[in-house]
Design an enzyme around this catalytic site. Structure first.
Site, PDB file in Angstrom:
ATOM      1  N   LYS B  72       0.859  -1.128   0.017  1.00  0.00           N
ATOM      2  CA  LYS B  72       0.177  -0.063   0.099  1.00  0.00           C
ATOM      3  C   LYS B  72       1.010   1.176  -0.098  1.00  0.00           C
ATOM      4  O   LYS B  72       1.936   1.339   0.523  1.00  0.00           O
ATOM      5  CB  LYS B  72      -0.837  -0.095   1.265  1.00  0.00           C
ATOM      6  CG  LYS B  72      -1.900   1.007   1.196  1.00  0.00           C
ATOM      7  CD  LYS B  72      -2.820   0.933   2.601  1.00  0.00           C
ATOM      8  CE  LYS B  72      -3.881   1.992   2.604  1.00  0.00           C
ATOM      9  NZ  LYS B  72      -4.617   1.911   3.983  1.00  0.00           N
ATOM     10  N   SER B 147      -9.955   1.738   3.040  1.00  0.00           N
ATOM     11  CA  SER B 147      -8.926   2.708   2.207  1.00  0.00           C
ATOM     12  C   SER B 147      -7.822   1.890   1.433  1.00  0.00           C
ATOM     13  O   SER B 147      -7.175   2.432   0.532  1.00  0.00           O
ATOM     14  CB  SER B 147      -8.351   3.731   2.911  1.00  0.00           C
ATOM     15  OG  SER B 147      -7.204   3.012   3.920  1.00  0.00           O
ATOM     16  N   SER B 171     -10.131  -0.612   7.251  1.00  0.00           N
ATOM     17  CA  SER B 171      -9.339  -0.394   5.989  1.00  0.00           C
ATOM     18  C   SER B 171      -8.680  -1.501   5.291  1.00  0.00           C
ATOM     19  O   SER B 171      -8.260  -1.458   4.030  1.00  0.00           O
ATOM     20  CB  SER B 171      -8.239   0.900   6.048  1.00  0.00           C
ATOM     21  OG  SER B 171      -8.979   1.881   6.098  1.00  0.00           O
TER      22      SER B 171
END
Lengths: 95, 482
Positions: B72, B147, B171
Site C-alpha cells: 500500500k 482505504s 481499511s
C-alpha cells in the site's frame, strides 16, 4: 456537549488550511450533520469512567539514552522542497 | 494453472521444488498487471527492474523467500514513491525502509508495486485517491472498498499474490470483504508502524491481504514483533500464527454479537453470514450469543478520535522538510495555508477541520475526552464478551460493493459503512475477513465477507477458526472474470 457551533472558517485558520468559499459552505453543512450524529454520545453515562488513549495500557516506554544511527543528512534533505548548504530553506519568519 | 492463479503458499511450494523461479513469478505478475490493471487500476506505480534484480538473488528456503508482496502506498520502501494517494507527496521518495519492509526483506520477500488508496488512508471506497479510483474486479462500475482498495483489488484480480495494507477503522477488512479476498488486521501493538505514514496513531495497524488465511498467517509471522522504533509495539513473544491451522474447531466457543445483526443491513449479506455461522456450527463450534452493548456509539467515537489524531499527525505536512510547497508565499502563514490547501484533497481537509475542532479550546472535554471515555466502555464490551467465547463471528460490512460516485457527496453515509469494523480498532483486538459467498445486484455477482474477531494477541486462534471455516467452503477459490 453543546449543540454544534462549528465555525469552519475559524477552525480552518487554526488548522492552517485555506479553503474556498464553496468548501467552507459545503464542509459547514456536511460536518454539521456529522456533529449532530456524534451528539448521541451524550446519551452514554460516563461518570467515573477513565478515558482510553490507546488500546494497550503501556506507559512511559524508555530506552537507554545512547546515540543511535540516524538518517544521513543528504538523504534527509533529498525531499525538501527548498534546501541549500546542507540546510532546509524556510519562508522568512522574522522581519 | 497459470502462475498468477497460485496462492502465496502454492507459489512457495513451486519455488522450493525448483519448478518455478522468483523471476518467473515477477514476470507472470507483470504480464497479468499489464492485462488487467488498465481495467482495475489497483497500482499507482511499480519498479519492475528492481524487483527482477531482487528475484534473481532470491533464496526460496527463507520463510518468504522469492515471494513478491505488493505494498500500500502509505508504507515507506527506500527509494520508492510513497504518495499516500495524495498530491502532497507526489514527488516524495522514501529515504528509508519501514520496519515491516526490513522484516519482509529479511524473510526473503520482494516488495513489488505501490498500491492505490484513499488519500492518507481516509475513506472507505478508494475514491479519495488524488490519482485515480480503483475498480472492483467483480464489477468495474463499483468501488473496491477502502482505504486499502488497491491492495484488496490487486489480490482479488490475481495481479498480486499477497499485499500489505493498513487498517485504522476497517481499511483492510472492509475492502477484503468487498473484493472477495482474505484481509487480516493484527492486534494493536503486534506489528511496528515505523515507516507507515501515520493517520490515527492509537488505531493504525499494518496487516496482510491474500487469497487464503494461511497466506495471511505466513506474512504476519514475518512482520510481527517488538520494534524499538515504535514504542506501541509490544514486547511479547511472536507467536507462530500458522501453528493451529488445520486443527478442528470442535468445542471452541464462537460468540455472535447480537448488535451486529441490525435492521438495514443488506439481506444478502445477512443470509451469507448466517450461513457461515451455521457452517461453523456444523464444524463443531459451539455458538453463544454475546452482547457488545456500546456498538451503536463506535462510529461516533471513531470519527472524533481518528480525526483528532489525524489533525495532529498531518500537521507535519507544512511544506518545509518534504512534500508539496506553495510557490511565492507572502509570509509564513500564507506558506502553510496555501501549501495545505493545494496539497490536500477534500476528505483530508474535512477530517483535519473536524479533528481540529474537537480538540479546540472549549470543545475538548465535550468531544474528545468524552469519546475517549466511551472508548473505555467499548473496550470493556470486548473484554466481557471474550470471557464467554474464543472468538466472535459477524459481518464485515453491512453492504455489498456500491457504485463509484454513489456516496461521495454524503460523508456521514460513507462513515457508516465502517460500522462493523471500527470497534475492533477502538478495542485493539485482531480481526480477519474471509469470503463467505456472493450477492447479486443488477446482474453483478458481488463478494461478501464474514468477519472473525479474536482476543488481543490471539491471532493463532483467530486464524485457526477462520481457516477451518474457509477450508470447508469454496468461496475463497472464486475468481472474477477479467
Amino acid at each position: 456537549m453543546s449543540s454544534p457551533e462549528l465555525d469552519v472558517r475559524y477552525v480552518a485558520n487554526l488548522a492552517r488550511i485555506d479553503l474556498s468559499e464553496e468548501e467552507i459552505s459545503r464542509f459547514q453543512s456536511q460536518l454539521g450533520r456529522v456533529l449532530e450524529y456524534v451528539e448521541q454520545l451524550n446519551q452514554v453515562d460516563v461518570s467515573g469512567v477513565e478515558p482510553t488513549a490507546h488500546a494497550n495500557p503501556v506507559y512511559n516506554v524508555f530506552r537507554p539514552d545512547e546515540p543511535g544511527k540516524s538518517l544521513p543528512k543528504e538523504l534527509a534533505l533529498k525531499n525538501a522542497p527548498h534546501s541549500a548548504n546542507g540546510l532546509v530553506m524556510v519562508t522568512k519568519v522574522v522581519e | 494453472m497459470e502462475i498468477f492463479e497460485l496462492s502465496l503458499s502454492e507459489l512457495q511450494t513451486r519455488l522450493r521444488a525448483g519448478e518455478l523461479s522468483a523471476v518467473d513469478a515477477i514476470d507472470a505478475l507483470e504480464t497479468r498487471i499489464s492485462t488487467v490493471d488498465p481495467k482495475v487500476r489497483a497500482y499507482l506505480s511499480r519498479d519492475l527492474e528492481t524487483a527482477r534484480k531482487e528475484a534473481a538473488q532470491a533464496d526460496p528456503s527463507k520463510p518468504l523467500g522469492g515471494l513478491p508482496i505488493g505494498i500500500k502506498d502509505v508504507i515507506n520502501v527506500a527509494g520508492e514513491p510513497c504518495t499516500c494517494g495524495s498530491k502532497m507527496l507526489e514527488n516524495y521518495r522514501a529515504p528509508y525502509d519501514a520496519t515491516v519492509i526490513t522484516k519482509l526483506k529479511a524473510a526473503g520477500a520482494i516488495p513489488f508495486g505501490r498500491l492505490n488508496m484513499d488519500e492518507f488512508a481516509m475513506g472507505s471506497s478508494t475514491e479519495n485517491s488524488a490519482y485515480h479510483p480503483t475498480c472492483n474486479p467483480w464489477d468495474l462500475s463499483r468501488i473496491p472498498g477502502g482505504s486499502s482498495g488497491g491492495s484488496a483489488a490487486a489480490v482479488a484480480a490475481r495481479e498480486a499474490f499477497a499485499t500489505l495494507g493498513s487498517d485504522t477503522g476497517g481499511s483492510i477488512r472492509q475492502p477484503a470483504a468487498l473484493c472477495g479476498c482474505v484481509g487480516l488486521k493484527p492486534s494493536y501493538g503486534r506489528v511496528s508502524r515505523y515507516g507507515l505514514v501515520a493517520f490515527a496513531s492509537s488505531l493504525d495497524q499494518i496487516g496482510p491481504f491474500a487469497r487464503t488465511t494461511r497466506d495471511c498467517a505466513m506474512v504476519l509471522n514475518a512482520i510481527a514483533g517488538r520494534d524499538p522504533m515504535d514504542s506501541t509495539s509490544l514486547d511479547i513473544p511472536v507467536d507462530d500464527c500458522t501453528r493451529l491451522l488445520g486443527q478442528d474447531i470442535k468445542g471452541l466457543k464462537l460468540g455472535i454479537p447480537k448488535e451486529y445483526f441490525v435492521d438495514g443491513m443488506d439481506a444478502q449479506v445477512r443470509a451469507a453470514v448466517e450461513a457461515a455461522i451455521k457452517q461453523c456450527e456444523s464444524l463443531g463450534a459451539e455458538l453463544v450469543e454475546v452482547s457488545l452493548p456500546h456498538t451503536e456509539y463506535a462510529v461516533g467515537v471513531y470519527y472524533i478520535i481518528a480525526t483528532a489524531e489525524a489533525s495532529a499527525n498531518l500537521a507535519r505536512f507544512d511544506g518545509v522538510r518534504y512534500g508539496h510547497r506553495a510557490s511565492n508565499p507572502s509570509d509564513l502563514l500564507d506558506h502553510y495555508k496555501r501549501t495545505r490547501e493545494e496539497g490536500f484533497g477534500s476528505e483530508v481537509k474535512r477530517r483535519i477541520i473536524l479533528g481540529t475542532y474537537v480538540l479546540s479550546s472549549g470543545y475538548y472535554d465535550a468531544y474528545y475526552l468524552r469519546a475517549q471515555k466511551v472508548r473505555t466502555l467499548i473496550r470493556k464490551d470486548f473484554t466481557d464478551a471474550f470471557e464467554k467465547c474464543d472468538a466472535l463471528i459477524c459481518p464485515t460490512s453491512p453492504d455489498l460493493a456500491f457504485k463509484l460516485g454513489e456516496r461521495t457527496d454524503d460523508p456521514l453515509r460513507m462513515y457508516l459503512a465502517d460500522i462493523f469494523t471500527i470497534a475492533a480498532n477502538l478495542a485493539g483486538t485482531c480481526g480477519v475477513s474471509v469470503p463467505c459467498g456472493f450477492g447479486e445486484v443488477d446482474g453483478a455477482k458481488l463478494p461478501i465477507g464474514v468477519q472473525f474477531l479474536g482476543k488481543p494477541f490471539d491471532e493463532a486462534r483467530l486464524l485457526q477458526v477462520a481457516h477451518a471455516y474457509e477450508q470447508s467452503t469454496d468461496w475463497h477459490r472464486a475468481a472474477p472474470a477479467l
